[in-house]
Design a protein around this motif. Structure first.
Motif, PDB file in Angstrom:
ATOM      1  N   PHE A 223     -54.531 -14.717 -93.870  1.00  0.00           N
ATOM      2  CA  PHE A 223     -55.371 -14.631 -95.057  1.00  0.00           C
ATOM      3  C   PHE A 223     -54.505 -14.348 -96.270  1.00  0.00           C
ATOM      4  O   PHE A 223     -53.453 -13.713 -96.170  1.00  0.00           O
ATOM      5  CB  PHE A 223     -56.411 -13.509 -94.914  1.00  0.00           C
ATOM      6  CG  PHE A 223     -57.525 -13.837 -93.958  1.00  0.00           C
ATOM      7  CD1 PHE A 223     -58.653 -14.516 -94.389  1.00  0.00           C
ATOM      8  CD2 PHE A 223     -57.431 -13.470 -92.623  1.00  0.00           C
ATOM      9  CE1 PHE A 223     -59.675 -14.824 -93.505  1.00  0.00           C
ATOM     10  CE2 PHE A 223     -58.445 -13.773 -91.726  1.00  0.00           C
ATOM     11  CZ  PHE A 223     -59.577 -14.454 -92.173  1.00  0.00           C
TER      12      PHE A 223
ATOM     13  N   SER B 191     -52.018 -19.547 -95.191  1.00  0.00           N
ATOM     14  CA  SER B 191     -53.430 -19.494 -95.556  1.00  0.00           C
ATOM     15  C   SER B 191     -53.837 -20.625 -96.488  1.00  0.00           C
ATOM     16  O   SER B 191     -54.878 -21.251 -96.290  1.00  0.00           O
ATOM     17  CB  SER B 191     -53.749 -18.146 -96.232  1.00  0.00           C
ATOM     18  OG  SER B 191     -55.088 -18.095 -96.675  1.00  0.00           O
TER      19      SER B 191
ATOM     20  N   ALA C 270     -69.770 -22.369 -88.845  1.00  0.00           N
ATOM     21  CA  ALA C 270     -69.078 -21.121 -88.527  1.00  0.00           C
ATOM     22  C   ALA C 270     -69.942 -20.134 -87.758  1.00  0.00           C
ATOM     23  O   ALA C 270     -69.429 -19.286 -87.021  1.00  0.00           O
ATOM     24  CB  ALA C 270     -68.584 -20.464 -89.816  1.00  0.00           C
TER      25      ALA C 270
ATOM     26  N   LEU D 155     -67.322 -13.530 -93.626  1.00  0.00           N
ATOM     27  CA  LEU D 155     -66.651 -12.664 -92.667  1.00  0.00           C
ATOM     28  C   LEU D 155     -66.890 -11.210 -93.064  1.00  0.00           C
ATOM     29  O   LEU D 155     -67.477 -10.933 -94.113  1.00  0.00           O
ATOM     30  CB  LEU D 155     -65.153 -12.964 -92.668  1.00  0.00           C
ATOM     31  CG  LEU D 155     -64.741 -14.394 -92.319  1.00  0.00           C
ATOM     32  CD1 LEU D 155     -63.283 -14.630 -92.683  1.00  0.00           C
ATOM     33  CD2 LEU D 155     -64.993 -14.681 -90.851  1.00  0.00           C
TER      34      LEU D 155
ATOM     35  N   GLU E  22     -63.062  -6.571 -90.108  1.00  0.00           N
ATOM     36  CA  GLU E  22     -62.575  -7.445 -89.041  1.00  0.00           C
ATOM     37  C   GLU E  22     -61.401  -8.296 -89.516  1.00  0.00           C
ATOM     38  O   GLU E  22     -60.499  -8.624 -88.737  1.00  0.00           O
ATOM     39  CB  GLU E  22     -63.712  -8.324 -88.532  1.00  0.00           C
ATOM     40  CG  GLU E  22     -64.839  -7.535 -87.858  1.00  0.00           C
ATOM     41  CD  GLU E  22     -65.954  -8.425 -87.348  1.00  0.00           C
ATOM     42  OE1 GLU E  22     -65.953  -9.643 -87.683  1.00  0.00           O
ATOM     43  OE2 GLU E  22     -66.831  -7.921 -86.624  1.00  0.00           O
ATOM     44  N   VAL E  23     -61.408  -8.658 -90.793  1.00  0.00           N
ATOM     45  CA  VAL E  23     -60.290  -9.412 -91.360  1.00  0.00           C
ATOM     46  C   VAL E  23     -59.024  -8.557 -91.385  1.00  0.00           C
ATOM     47  O   VAL E  23     -57.953  -8.967 -90.942  1.00  0.00           O
ATOM     48  CB  VAL E  23     -60.638  -9.902 -92.783  1.00  0.00           C
ATOM     49  CG1 VAL E  23     -59.395 -10.451 -93.482  1.00  0.00           C
ATOM     50  CG2 VAL E  23     -61.718 -10.972 -92.725  1.00  0.00           C
TER      51      VAL E  23
ATOM     52  N   VAL F  11     -60.274 -11.316 -86.684  1.00  0.00           N
ATOM     53  CA  VAL F  11     -60.508 -12.720 -87.011  1.00  0.00           C
ATOM     54  C   VAL F  11     -59.198 -13.479 -86.814  1.00  0.00           C
ATOM     55  O   VAL F  11     -58.165 -13.106 -87.388  1.00  0.00           O
ATOM     56  CB  VAL F  11     -60.999 -12.879 -88.458  1.00  0.00           C
ATOM     57  CG1 VAL F  11     -61.232 -14.350 -88.779  1.00  0.00           C
ATOM     58  CG2 VAL F  11     -62.267 -12.072 -88.677  1.00  0.00           C
TER      59      VAL F  11
ATOM     60  N   ASP G  72     -61.313 -18.677 -84.795  1.00  0.00           N
ATOM     61  CA  ASP G  72     -62.492 -18.490 -85.630  1.00  0.00           C
ATOM     62  C   ASP G  72     -62.423 -19.421 -86.838  1.00  0.00           C
ATOM     63  O   ASP G  72     -61.353 -19.908 -87.212  1.00  0.00           O
ATOM     64  CB  ASP G  72     -62.583 -17.039 -86.109  1.00  0.00           C
ATOM     65  CG  ASP G  72     -62.659 -16.054 -84.960  1.00  0.00           C
ATOM     66  OD1 ASP G  72     -63.643 -16.122 -84.204  1.00  0.00           O
ATOM     67  OD2 ASP G  72     -61.725 -15.225 -84.815  1.00  0.00           O
ATOM     68  N   THR G  73     -63.556 -19.642 -87.464  1.00  0.00           N
ATOM     69  CA  THR G  73     -63.581 -20.382 -88.721  1.00  0.00           C
ATOM     70  C   THR G  73     -63.269 -19.377 -89.821  1.00  0.00           C
ATOM     71  O   THR G  73     -64.110 -18.556 -90.188  1.00  0.00           O
ATOM     72  CB  THR G  73     -64.953 -21.022 -88.965  1.00  0.00           C
ATOM     73  OG1 THR G  73     -65.253 -21.916 -87.878  1.00  0.00           O
ATOM     74  CG2 THR G  73     -64.978 -21.802 -90.267  1.00  0.00           C
ATOM     75  N   TYR G  74     -62.046 -19.408 -90.314  1.00  0.00           N
ATOM     76  CA  TYR G  74     -61.582 -18.373 -91.244  1.00  0.00           C
ATOM     77  C   TYR G  74     -61.175 -18.916 -92.600  1.00  0.00           C
ATOM     78  O   TYR G  74     -60.794 -18.154 -93.492  1.00  0.00           O
ATOM     79  CB  TYR G  74     -60.408 -17.607 -90.629  1.00  0.00           C
ATOM     80  CG  TYR G  74     -59.154 -18.436 -90.430  1.00  0.00           C
ATOM     81  CD1 TYR G  74     -58.162 -18.465 -91.394  1.00  0.00           C
ATOM     82  CD2 TYR G  74     -58.973 -19.200 -89.279  1.00  0.00           C
ATOM     83  CE1 TYR G  74     -57.009 -19.218 -91.220  1.00  0.00           C
ATOM     84  CE2 TYR G  74     -57.835 -19.956 -89.087  1.00  0.00           C
ATOM     85  CZ  TYR G  74     -56.857 -19.967 -90.063  1.00  0.00           C
ATOM     86  OH  TYR G  74     -55.731 -20.729 -89.882  1.00  0.00           O
ATOM     87  N   TYR G  75     -61.254 -20.225 -92.813  1.00  0.00           N
ATOM     88  CA  TYR G  75     -60.856 -20.820 -94.083  1.00  0.00           C
ATOM     89  C   TYR G  75     -61.982 -21.707 -94.604  1.00  0.00           C
ATOM     90  O   TYR G  75     -62.848 -22.179 -93.851  1.00  0.00           O
ATOM     91  CB  TYR G  75     -59.576 -21.637 -93.927  1.00  0.00           C
ATOM     92  CG  TYR G  75     -59.726 -22.830 -93.001  1.00  0.00           C
ATOM     93  CD1 TYR G  75     -60.068 -24.082 -93.503  1.00  0.00           C
ATOM     94  CD2 TYR G  75     -59.537 -22.703 -91.622  1.00  0.00           C
ATOM     95  CE1 TYR G  75     -60.226 -25.169 -92.656  1.00  0.00           C
ATOM     96  CE2 TYR G  75     -59.686 -23.783 -90.770  1.00  0.00           C
ATOM     97  CZ  TYR G  75     -60.028 -25.012 -91.297  1.00  0.00           C
ATOM     98  OH  TYR G  75     -60.194 -26.097 -90.450  1.00  0.00           O
TER      99      TYR G  75
END
Length: 461
Positions: free
Chosen positions: A73, A183, A229, A234, A238-239, A244, A248-251
């Protein structure tokens, strides 16, 4: 009786000075100082491994470096009591919340830039760059630049006229700059193509990300698509904790995002990336990845690909079979950015020619990764500028630079890292030296007085 008292007192003074000198030796010098933009990494050196392959049409660079925890991230938007607040991105040293991405960058030259093959990225560091101690904070970033682009190479604001800069660029007076970001480019399989000339900038076109924030509305432009997602946002805890991850769908990108819904009942701690990833355009899109990279077993393993001849000779260094080039690397790890990175000395690259890094000729479209890695030591550079290095009053080795002696002939990477730290704490080191000198003189005087009193006593006896 009086002599005995003097002897005891001098011995006590000697012992006290000895203890004080031992207790204070080397202390209070190297320490983080946020007010001066100083944050020293725990490790001053690290390792980067490199492999290169080419097939006459494309060239591939593969990088591998150690990272205990990947930072996937960068800056994020966090909902808090009705407002979306920015967290992460730029940080002083390592970001403790791991909201600063990992990166690898590479400078490339074909012999057109004087001194790059001898001193690498050092020549691009002018005085008073952004984040240097004492540099005022401004909206405009003071970036790296080549000395030839200034009428006074040591002064950032003396940029040459546009016509002169065009002639320099046509003569190859620029450094090709490739970047990969964990990221802001990696999730969609892209790199980023830029340059260093009169500034550090991106090639013509659009980059792989844009800002996901509507300033007028005070809210994100996009959120996660709940149908893809399973959530709209989010959770910041957790980030930060690393819960995460890659699975996971993080972007945010076209396939993972939908327009932001301001009517949704947002909760404190809801988190949305502050960047929206997108395809690149123009010359800036020349550097790409075969696929998104992942961190495994304590290492990032990243591959970037580019056409050997992009057709953009004013933006890119053109690779040719049988050619020789100079490259230098930068690694951003442990959630650090800006000048808190590790750099390498310049290394030679050969495409069919002997060099420190030998590119391997491969079948069309199939990079050959057999054979050993080339190990490149990288180090923390501190605030060492090119004007400082070329000034005899500040750098005893300036005469060697005037004689064009390559830095690798004079210093190891470890020595350069220590020199970088010494530059950041030059005043403290001088003060400590004076303190140690005073202690030493005091010890000598106290010891001499003690011996004199002792021998006098023996003579009288």
């Amino acid at each position: 009786m009086r002599r005995t008292t003097y002897l005891a007192a001098s011995a006590a003074i000697f012992a006290g000075l000895l203890v004080a000198a031992w207790a204070t030796h080397g202390t209070g010098v190297v320490r983080d100082d946020p007010e001066r933009n100083i944050a020293i990494p725990k490790e001053l050196t690290s390792e980067l491994q490199v492999k290169v392959a080419y097939d006459g049409e494309d060239i591939w660079f593969r990088y591998r470096w150690p990272v205990e925890r990947p930072a996937i991230f960068n800056d994020v938007l966090v909902y808090n009591d009705g407002k979306w607040e920015t967290r992460g991105g730029e940080a002083l040293g390592s970001n403790p919340e791991f909201l600063t991405e990992d990166r690898v960058a590479m400078m490339i030259d074909d012999g057109s830039v004087p001194l790059f093959s001898r001193y690498g990225g050092y020549i691009t560091i002018g005085e008073g760059l952004t984040t240097f101690t004492g540099t005022p904070e401004t909206d405009e970033e003071r970036t790296k630049y080549l000395p030839s682009t200034r009428t006074d190479p040591d002064t950032f604001d003396t940029i040459r006229p546009a016509g002169d800069l065009e002639k320099l660029r046509a003569a190859g007076q620029f450094i090709d700059l490739w970047q990969w970001r964990s990221s802001r480019s990696n999730p969609i399989g892209l790199g980023d193509d830029g340059f260093v000339a009169e500034e550090r900038g991106g090639d013509e076109g659009t980059g792989p990300y844009m800002t996901n924030f509507d300033k007028e509305a005070g809210q994100p432009k996009y959120m996660f698509n709940p149908d893809v997602a399973g959530y709209r946002a989010l959770k910041i805890d957790e980030v930060i904790s690393g819960k995460v991850g890659f699975n996971d769908t993080y972007y945010l990108a076209a396939e993972t995002a939908v327009p932001f819904d301001p009517t949704y009942q947002w909760q404190n701690g809801d988190t949305i990336p502050r960047r929206f990833l997108r395809p690149e355009t123009g010359s800036r899109a020349d550097v790409v990845q075969p696929s998104a990279a992942r961190w495994r077993n304590g290492f990032w393993d990243v591959t970037l690909r580019r056409k050997m001849d992009t057709g953009n000779p004013l933006d890119d260094k053109i690779f040719r079979d049988g050619g020789s080039y100079d490259v230098a690397f930068a690694v951003f790890r442990n959630a650090s950015t800006m000048r808190w990175h590790y750099i390498s000395l310049p290394a030679s690259l050969g495409l069919g020619e002997p060099a420190q890094i030998n590119a391997k000729f491969s079948e069309p479209g199939k990079p050959d990764w057999t054979g050993p890695w080339t190990d490149v030591e990288v180090f923390y550079p501190g605030q060492v500028s090119w004007p400082r290095l070329t000034d005899p009053k500040q750098h005893p080795g300036a005469d060697r630079i005037a004689q064009r002696v390559p830095v690798a002939y004079r210093h190891t990477e470890r020595q350069l890292a220590l020199y970088g730290v010494e530059v950041e704490f030059s005043k403290e080191i001088k003060r400590q030296w004076l303190w140690t000198l005073g202690m030493s003189v005091g010890l000598i005087v106290a010891f001499g007085f003690s011996m004199m009193m002792l021998f006098r006593r023996r003579e009288e006896a």
